[in-house]
Design an enzyme around this catalytic site. Structure first.
Site, short mmCIF file in Angstrom:
data_model
loop_
_atom_site.label_atom_id
_atom_site.label_comp_id
_atom_site.label_asym_id
_atom_site.label_seq_id
_atom_site.Cartn_x
_atom_site.Cartn_y
_atom_site.Cartn_z
CG ASP A 98 57.33 51.02 49.96
OD1 ASP A 98 58.22 51.34 49.15
OD2 ASP A 98 56.15 51.38 49.83
CG ASP A 99 60.83 54.21 49.33
OD1 ASP A 99 59.62 53.89 49.45
OD2 ASP A 99 61.22 55.03 48.49
CG ASP A 102 53.57 60.45 52.10
OD1 ASP A 102 52.81 61.01 52.90
OD2 ASP A 102 54.23 61.08 51.26
#
Length: 164
Positions: A98-99, A102
């Site tokens: 994933d980028d 969060d």
């Protein structure tokens, strides 16, 4: 929820360097992977770079929406699951990409599907760090990352003139 005051704009060049740095970390760990599961949409670009660098040809997606209005994170919504072939054995030998992690909500959901997989992301915030195995850069929880696919070229106000 409004956007955080801290901004971290990432250019295409910087993102490519950071994704390659993630590939280096994964490569130096000495573990081999037979497939990538990228978390869409953010994981698509780093998965392409990492699959090239690590020569992984089998790429699958898991589609989870968590940012429904591009400004605040809501409940996760599974739009597309992972193939049964990759979920057997708990995802052993699978690399999840994933980028960003969060709050960790998306990572937690994917981890439940693939508990034995290795989870890697380019950027991580403190709430998400415990859920990933490998990442490149940690940013504060109140920082908004502007990814290159979300931006155009515009003037940026100097930091000293922005909100404090």
């Amino acid at each position: 929820m409004s956007l955080p005051e801290k901004a971290f704009p990432v250019s295409w060049d910087q993102f490519h360097r950071d994704a390659r740095a993630l590939a280096w970390r994964l490569s130096s760990a000495g573990r081999s992977f037979n497939a990538i599961v990228c978390v869409t949409r953010g994981g698509l670009v780093p998965a392409a770079i990492i699959s090239r660098e690590l020569e992984i040809r089998l790429i699958e997606t898991v589609c989870i929406a968590s940012y429904h209005d591009y400004t605040s994170q809501g409940e996760t919504l599974l739009l597309k699951g992972i193939s049964e072939e990759l979920t057997k054995d708990g995802g052993e030998g699978v690399l999840i990409i994933d980028d960003l992690t969060d709050t960790g909500n998306t990572a937690r959901e994917v981890r439940e599907m693939l508990p034995k997989a290795h989870f890697a992301c380019v950027y991580a915030k403190p709430k998400g760090v415990p859920l990933v195995d490998t990442f490149v850069t940690e940013v504060s929880q109140d920082t908004w990352i502007y990814f290159p696919w979300d931006m155009g070229f515009t003037y940026q106000e100097p930091i000293s003139k922005g909100p404090k």
